[in-house]
Design a protein around this motif. Structure first.
Motif, mmCIF file in Angstrom:
data_model
loop_
_atom_site.group_PDB
_atom_site.id
_atom_site.type_symbol
_atom_site.label_atom_id
_atom_site.label_comp_id
_atom_site.label_asym_id
_atom_site.label_seq_id
_atom_site.Cartn_x
_atom_site.Cartn_y
_atom_site.Cartn_z
ATOM 1 N N ILE A 132 0.878 -1.168 0.000
ATOM 2 C CA ILE A 132 0.000 0.000 0.000
ATOM 3 C C ILE A 132 0.912 1.213 0.000
ATOM 4 N N TYR A 133 0.777 2.037 -1.036
ATOM 5 C CA TYR A 133 1.590 3.260 -1.117
ATOM 6 C C TYR A 133 0.671 4.442 -1.389
ATOM 7 N N GLY A 134 0.885 5.506 -0.636
ATOM 8 C CA GLY A 134 0.080 6.694 -0.847
ATOM 9 C C GLY A 134 0.818 7.954 -0.458
ATOM 10 N N PHE A 135 0.312 9.083 -0.954
ATOM 11 C CA PHE A 135 0.887 10.372 -0.574
ATOM 12 C C PHE A 135 -0.139 11.468 -0.770
ATOM 13 N N SER A 136 0.062 12.553 -0.039
ATOM 14 C CA SER A 136 -0.743 13.768 -0.188
ATOM 15 C C SER A 136 0.214 14.907 -0.476
ATOM 16 N N ALA A 137 -0.190 15.787 -1.387
ATOM 17 C CA ALA A 137 0.717 16.867 -1.770
ATOM 18 C C ALA A 137 -0.064 18.090 -2.226
ATOM 19 N N THR A 138 0.529 19.231 -1.991
ATOM 20 C CA THR A 138 0.069 20.475 -2.591
ATOM 21 C C THR A 138 0.994 20.764 -3.767
ATOM 22 N N ARG A 139 0.779 21.859 -4.436
ATOM 23 C CA ARG A 139 1.668 22.220 -5.549
ATOM 24 C C ARG A 139 3.059 22.612 -5.052
ATOM 25 N N GLU A 140 3.183 22.878 -3.747
ATOM 26 C CA GLU A 140 4.466 23.311 -3.209
ATOM 27 C C GLU A 140 5.266 22.176 -2.582
ATOM 28 N N MET A 141 4.590 21.191 -1.960
ATOM 29 C CA MET A 141 5.335 20.191 -1.194
ATOM 30 C C MET A 141 4.520 18.932 -0.964
ATOM 31 N N PHE A 159 7.826 2.754 5.756
ATOM 32 C CA PHE A 159 8.114 4.099 6.255
ATOM 33 C C PHE A 159 6.831 4.918 6.277
ATOM 34 N N GLY A 160 6.834 5.918 7.124
ATOM 35 C CA GLY A 160 5.746 6.886 7.185
ATOM 36 C C GLY A 160 6.329 8.279 7.223
ATOM 37 N N ARG A 161 5.639 9.208 6.602
ATOM 38 C CA ARG A 161 6.126 10.599 6.531
ATOM 39 C C ARG A 161 4.939 11.518 6.784
ATOM 40 N N THR A 162 5.065 12.389 7.762
ATOM 41 C CA THR A 162 4.011 13.341 8.080
ATOM 42 C C THR A 162 4.613 14.733 8.210
ATOM 43 N N ASN A 163 3.741 15.750 8.088
ATOM 44 C CA ASN A 163 4.192 17.148 8.211
ATOM 45 C C ASN A 163 5.415 17.422 7.346
ATOM 46 N N THR A 164 5.467 16.805 6.199
ATOM 47 C CA THR A 164 6.493 16.995 5.161
ATOM 48 C C THR A 164 7.849 16.409 5.533
ATOM 49 N N ASN A 165 8.369 16.718 6.717
ATOM 50 C CA ASN A 165 9.747 16.353 7.049
ATOM 51 C C ASN A 165 9.879 15.468 8.275
ATOM 52 N N GLU A 166 8.774 14.894 8.738
ATOM 53 C CA GLU A 166 8.840 13.988 9.891
ATOM 54 C C GLU A 166 8.683 12.553 9.395
ATOM 55 N N TYR A 167 9.685 11.722 9.659
ATOM 56 C CA TYR A 167 9.724 10.349 9.162
ATOM 57 C C TYR A 167 9.688 9.363 10.330
ATOM 58 N N ARG A 168 9.095 8.196 10.078
ATOM 59 C CA ARG A 168 9.122 7.144 11.089
ATOM 60 C C ARG A 168 9.355 5.798 10.414
ATOM 61 N N PHE A 169 10.102 4.940 11.107
ATOM 62 C CA PHE A 169 10.409 3.591 10.643
ATOM 63 C C PHE A 169 10.221 2.668 11.841
ATOM 64 N N THR A 170 9.226 1.793 11.786
ATOM 65 C CA THR A 170 8.913 0.966 12.947
ATOM 66 C C THR A 170 9.907 -0.177 13.134
ATOM 67 N N SER A 171 10.564 -0.593 12.053
ATOM 68 C CA SER A 171 11.543 -1.671 12.144
ATOM 69 C C SER A 171 12.952 -1.091 12.288
ATOM 70 N N PRO A 172 13.696 -1.483 13.312
ATOM 71 C CA PRO A 172 15.078 -0.989 13.477
ATOM 72 C C PRO A 172 15.959 -1.324 12.272
ATOM 73 N N ASN A 188 9.723 18.816 -1.851
ATOM 74 C CA ASN A 188 8.925 18.597 -3.066
ATOM 75 C C ASN A 188 9.247 17.277 -3.752
ATOM 76 N N LYS A 189 9.928 16.371 -3.041
ATOM 77 C CA LYS A 189 10.242 15.056 -3.599
ATOM 78 C C LYS A 189 9.581 13.955 -2.786
ATOM 79 N N LEU A 190 9.295 12.851 -3.472
ATOM 80 C CA LEU A 190 8.724 11.689 -2.814
ATOM 81 C C LEU A 190 9.846 10.781 -2.309
ATOM 82 N N PHE A 191 9.745 10.378 -1.053
ATOM 83 C CA PHE A 191 10.805 9.570 -0.450
ATOM 84 C C PHE A 191 10.924 8.208 -1.122
ATOM 85 N N LEU A 192 9.812 7.670 -1.633
ATOM 86 C CA LEU A 192 9.881 6.389 -2.332
ATOM 87 C C LEU A 192 10.863 6.456 -3.489
#
Length: 426
Positions: A132-141, A159-172, A188-192
């Motif tokens: 499952i892959y998804g993202f939300s974006a405006t024209r800026e970011m 991985f999860g990414r929120t508030n543009t620059n906050e990342y989380r990885f549940t597996s060490p 303005n880039k997708l981490f995937l």
């Protein structure tokens, strides 16, 4: 059994099995779709037309879905949403810092939505795993982004990414591999895409890169995308295309690629037509642009069709076969349901006005989708025929045209007659 099957049976199929399958796509706040619209290729438990369904251990995939609806209802916006999301992934690494995400076009008909992010989500399988892959974006970011994987019956966060620059990885272990790549990513880039080469993200990224494609309904634009395949002078494409032209009842027995005088002008396609005249068979040459628009579309589509049957994946085309006879549209769609032809299990997602497809003998209920627009607020809605109660022996086409399912144009009585002024005579 068609001759095309016999011909295609000799063609090498690169992928076998369930590779690159789409299970679901959803979009929200994009063009005319204010609320979330879900296009599902998950098959229901119906036992009808089982050759239209692909099975693996856990999921049942539809080989095709077809969208119907009135003009300006929003069908094309589903395909534009697919295209936008796919290209945002593919083009992410080439995007300069601060460059706008021009593909993002939110719902415009209320001030609240116009200022919100557009959201996209894909549920797909590739190389034996479901993601499952998804993202939300405006024209800026990019505002939000996530990737989940089913390593078993349970879903795990890659991985999860929120508030543009906050990342989380549940597996060490995954965090150790992916966290160093965070600093290479930008707003303005997708981490995937940034992490495409990592072990945990590579398969998901390559699905977007190779296994799902959208094509223009405009035959000239489509041909500009496929002309390179003709220019490669592939004998197997030549045989495939010629057989397709003959099976679709054209007079074309062959074609030729003619180099134009200068490299800048590229190549020209000419057709060879067999005509019987005065009891004698003659061959006439025509430039492709002199052929009908339907023939031009077939030329543009043939390389796409052949490649899809060889590599698998998902093929998405808006206004499929617009200039073709309905029986030819039905024939082309039927190829995707034929296991002897569609050995790579390619899926087809199209929109069309070819009502001949809206039949229980041609498509399952879960393969038929409708798009309807509320012209009071400008919002489009996507829904399946399977959402309606089933009636034994129902004529889908007749019920649709009578308005039972909605998604038909509302035609006002001929009030335009009052706007026409008869020319006075003396």
């Amino acid at each position: 059994m068609t001759v095309l099957y016999k011909l295609y049976n000799d063609t090498k199929v690169i992928w076998m099995g369930l590779f690159g399958m789409l299970l679901q796509f959803s979009v929200e706040n994009f063009k005319s779709f204010k609320d979330k619209a879900i296009l599902s290729l998950e098959a229901s438990s119906d036992k009808e037309l089982l050759d239209h369904v692909l099975n693996n251990e856990k999921d049942r995939y539809l080989k095709s879905v077809v969208l119907f609806g009135g003009n300006a209802a929003g069908k094309s916006n589903i395909f534009q949403a697919l295209t936008a999301a796919i290209f945002l992934v593919r083009q992410s690494n080439g995007r300069q810092y601060g460059a706008p995400l021009v593909q993002i076009v939110p719902f415009r008909f209320d001030e609240c939505s116009a200022g919100k992010a557009s959201s996209f989500e894909f549920v797909f399988s590739t190389n034996g795993r479901k993601y499952i892959y998804g993202f939300s974006a405006t024209r800026e970011m990019v505002v939000e982004e996530y990737l989940y994987v089913f390593n078993s019956s349970r879903v795990s966060v890659v991985f999860g990414r929120t508030n543009t620059n906050e990342y989380r990885f549940t597996s060490p272990i995954i965090r150790k591999r992916l966290f160093p790549l965070v600093e290479r990513n930008t707003e303005n880039k997708l981490f995937l895409a940034t992490a495409w080469h990592a072990e945990d993200t590579r398969d998901a990224y390559m699905w977007f890169e190779q296994m799902i494609n959208t094509y223009s309904c405009d035959h000239e634009q489509l041909l500009s995308q496929t002309i390179e395949m003709y220019e490669q002078d592939d004998p197997s494409l030549h045989r495939f295309a010629c057989q397709l032209f003959q099976e679709t009842d054209t007079q074309i027995i062959d074609y030729e690629i003619i180099s134009k005088p200068t490299v800048m002008l590229g190549y020209q396609i000419g057709t060879l037509n067999r005509i019987e005249k005065d009891g004698e068979e003659r061959i006439y040459r025509l430039p492709l642009e002199k052929e009908s628009k339907g023939v031009q579309w077939l030329f543009a589509f043939a390389p796409v069709l052949k490649k899809a049957f060889e590599t698998g994946g998902v093929l998405c085309i808006d206004d499929f076969g617009t200039n073709l006879h309905p029986l030819l549209v039905k024939y082309l769609v039927s190829l995707f349901h034929n296991p002897d032809v569609n050995k790579a299990n390619v899926q087809l997602v199209i929109s069309t006005h070819a009502m001949i497809l809206m039949s229980p003998e041609v498509l399952r209920r879960d393969q038929i989708y409708y798009v309807e627009k509320d012209y009071q607020n400008g919002e489009s809605e996507l829904f399946s025929l399977d959402d309606f109660s089933k009636r034994e022996g129902e004529d889908y086409r007749k019920s649709y045209l009578l308005g039972r399912f909605g998604a038909v144009p509302y035609i006002v009585d001929a009030q335009i007659s009052g706007l026409i002024t008869a020319k006075s005579t003396k």
